[in-house]
Every structure is written in structure tokens, then in C-alpha cells.
Design a protein around this motif. Sequence first.
Motif, PDB file in Angstrom:
ATOM      1  N   HIS A 189     -29.527  32.380  40.035  1.00 33.65           N
ATOM      2  CA  HIS A 189     -28.768  32.326  38.792  1.00 33.65           C
ATOM      3  C   HIS A 189     -29.378  31.314  37.834  1.00 33.65           C
ATOM      4  O   HIS A 189     -29.767  30.224  38.246  1.00 33.65           O
ATOM      5  CB  HIS A 189     -27.318  31.919  39.068  1.00 33.65           C
ATOM      6  CG  HIS A 189     -26.607  32.779  40.054  1.00 33.65           C
ATOM      7  ND1 HIS A 189     -26.419  34.125  39.876  1.00 33.65           N
ATOM      8  CD2 HIS A 189     -26.052  32.467  41.266  1.00 33.65           C
ATOM      9  CE1 HIS A 189     -25.760  34.617  40.908  1.00 33.65           C
ATOM     10  NE2 HIS A 189     -25.532  33.637  41.762  1.00 33.65           N
ATOM     11  N   SER A 190     -29.434  31.660  36.545  1.00 36.04           N
ATOM     12  CA  SER A 190     -29.823  30.681  35.531  1.00 36.04           C
ATOM     13  C   SER A 190     -28.658  29.725  35.345  1.00 36.04           C
ATOM     14  O   SER A 190     -27.541  30.157  35.047  1.00 36.04           O
ATOM     15  CB  SER A 190     -30.160  31.384  34.211  1.00 36.04           C
ATOM     16  OG  SER A 190     -31.292  32.221  34.360  1.00 36.04           O
ATOM     17  N   VAL A 191     -28.900  28.432  35.530  1.00 30.95           N
ATOM     18  CA  VAL A 191     -27.804  27.461  35.517  1.00 30.95           C
ATOM     19  C   VAL A 191     -27.891  26.467  34.363  1.00 30.95           C
ATOM     20  O   VAL A 191     -26.890  25.837  34.022  1.00 30.95           O
ATOM     21  CB  VAL A 191     -27.727  26.690  36.853  1.00 30.95           C
ATOM     22  CG1 VAL A 191     -27.359  27.628  37.988  1.00 30.95           C
ATOM     23  CG2 VAL A 191     -29.042  25.970  37.154  1.00 30.95           C
ATOM     24  N   ALA A 192     -29.058  26.300  33.779  1.00 29.51           N
ATOM     25  CA  ALA A 192     -29.208  25.336  32.684  1.00 29.51           C
ATOM     26  C   ALA A 192     -30.537  25.585  31.987  1.00 29.51           C
ATOM     27  O   ALA A 192     -31.407  26.301  32.503  1.00 29.51           O
ATOM     28  CB  ALA A 192     -29.156  23.903  33.204  1.00 29.51           C
ATOM     29  N   ALA A 193     -30.685  24.989  30.803  1.00 30.50           N
ATOM     30  CA  ALA A 193     -31.930  25.148  30.052  1.00 30.50           C
ATOM     31  C   ALA A 193     -32.175  23.927  29.192  1.00 30.50           C
ATOM     32  O   ALA A 193     -31.280  23.125  28.935  1.00 30.50           O
ATOM     33  CB  ALA A 193     -31.870  26.404  29.179  1.00 30.50           C
ATOM     34  N   LEU A 194     -33.434  23.792  28.774  1.00 30.61           N
ATOM     35  CA  LEU A 194     -33.837  22.720  27.875  1.00 30.61           C
ATOM     36  C   LEU A 194     -34.491  23.388  26.670  1.00 30.61           C
ATOM     37  O   LEU A 194     -35.495  24.092  26.826  1.00 30.61           O
ATOM     38  CB  LEU A 194     -34.816  21.765  28.563  1.00 30.61           C
ATOM     39  CG  LEU A 194     -34.315  21.042  29.821  1.00 30.61           C
ATOM     40  CD1 LEU A 194     -34.486  21.925  31.063  1.00 30.61           C
ATOM     41  CD2 LEU A 194     -35.067  19.744  30.048  1.00 30.61           C
TER      42      LEU A 194
END
Length: 262
Positions: A189-194
Motif C-alpha cells: 500500500h502507498s502510505v506516504a509521499a514527499l
Amino acid sequence: MGSGEAAARVRCVAAVPCWVSLMARDLEDAKKFYGPLLGWEFEPSPDRFGPYVHAVTGGEAVAGLGVVGGGAIPLAWTSYFGTESADAAADAVRERGATLAVGPLAFDAGRIAIAADPAGAAFGIWEGRPGRARKLDVPGAPVWIELRTPDPFAAALFYGEVFRWDGRDPERFDVRWEHDRVVLRAEGHSVAALAKEQAGGPAGMPPHWEVSFAVPDTDRALALAVELGGGAVGPAFDSPYGRVARLRDRDGARFAVISPKG
């Protein structure tokens, strides 16, 4: 975080944001705003640092709300990264020229610290009961955590070193470039991004971690936030991850809501 039934359901997931918390000026007033807006119920969670409650939706504890001391402190949602060792993470923060503001401190759910990265974005460190990342498909849950910063690559190097992104099991954790962002994925799962954003950019904010809560209808949530005494920080817009509205609560703490894409 804290003790009680909800605390037992909360788990620390190493290397990624796994808890969000707001220290409000008036806890009851914050509950009156966020409860109707995000469909939250609240469970008391006694804590040695003052009144604290868990926000619960769909039977899941999804966020924490406490009380801040002093009226001059800007209010903001804080994203906590899980770690196997709060001391090691705190040392890594200092060694890389960033700021360790509080802790590590021991409390009933583990050990925490509050820090700021080299660009000034605040974040939390949490060493607690270990768990595995999972996607919460319930309205009101924090479904997207995104760092808005002038240099996401420099930020990725910093957080990668503090939370040991390299060397983790690639079947369970990876970092990739996606939709013009550095994206963290855990357990598929994609959980965070910058993401890149100049200081004082469209949201009128310095570098910060933006917490987005799931809602069925972003535009309706924006209108409801205004009715409840909060406000919009610009119009709603479509993103690669869903329709987003950036909001502020009655005390000015900023957050976002998103209607996630299927």
C-alpha cells in the motif's frame, strides 16, 4: 496514544507514518468540529501528559486529540513515524543537523519524540507495540500523509537515514518515484509521499507533513467544515490519488480531506 481499549488496537509500524495527533487549545471544541466532519466518536485515553482521546471510526482508532499548553503555540497535526528504537532515531536526527524538540519520553503506549527535519517540517517518532501496515478503508481515517517541501529528494535522504529505509525487506517496503513524488509503500500500500512545494506555496505554509482524511464527498466536506466554523485553504482540486480539499479547523490547524480513487 494512551491506555484503554483503543490503545490496544493501535500498532507501531516501523519506518512509516502510523499515527496522527493534534494538540488542541480546547479539546471539547475540537471534538465538536472533527466529530461531525469526519464521523468520529471519541474514547478517553488517560495520559500522563494531560487529557487525550482517541478518534474512532468504523471500530478503528484512527487519530489522537489532546490539549496544548500556552496560547501562542501554532496548532498543527503531527504525523508519527514508527521505529524500533526512539533513541536511535533521535540520535540520527541530531547527527544529521536537524532539531530534536522533545524527548524521547516514555509513556503508556511506548516512547515518543518530536523533531523537525532540516527544512523545518515537524514530525513525531514513536517506538511502540509493533504491527504491520494495512490500509484503512473507512471514512475518517488518515489515508494519505504527504510532506510538502522545497526539496523532496534531500528530505527522502534524511528520513531514509533516520528510519533506515534502505535494507528493509523489499517484499514489504519500498520507495519509488510516482506522480512527481517520492512515494513510500508498505505491505503493498502507498502510505506516504514527499512532494515538491516552495515554502509559502499554494497552501500558504512552510514545509510540513499534510494529513489527509478520507471522506465520501470532498466538496460536501469542505462546505461542512465552513459550517462548523473552520475554513477552506483554496478550492477543492483533483489529484492522482483523489479529490482533495485543504482545510483549517476553528483554531487554524490545517489538514486535508480526500475522496480516494478506488
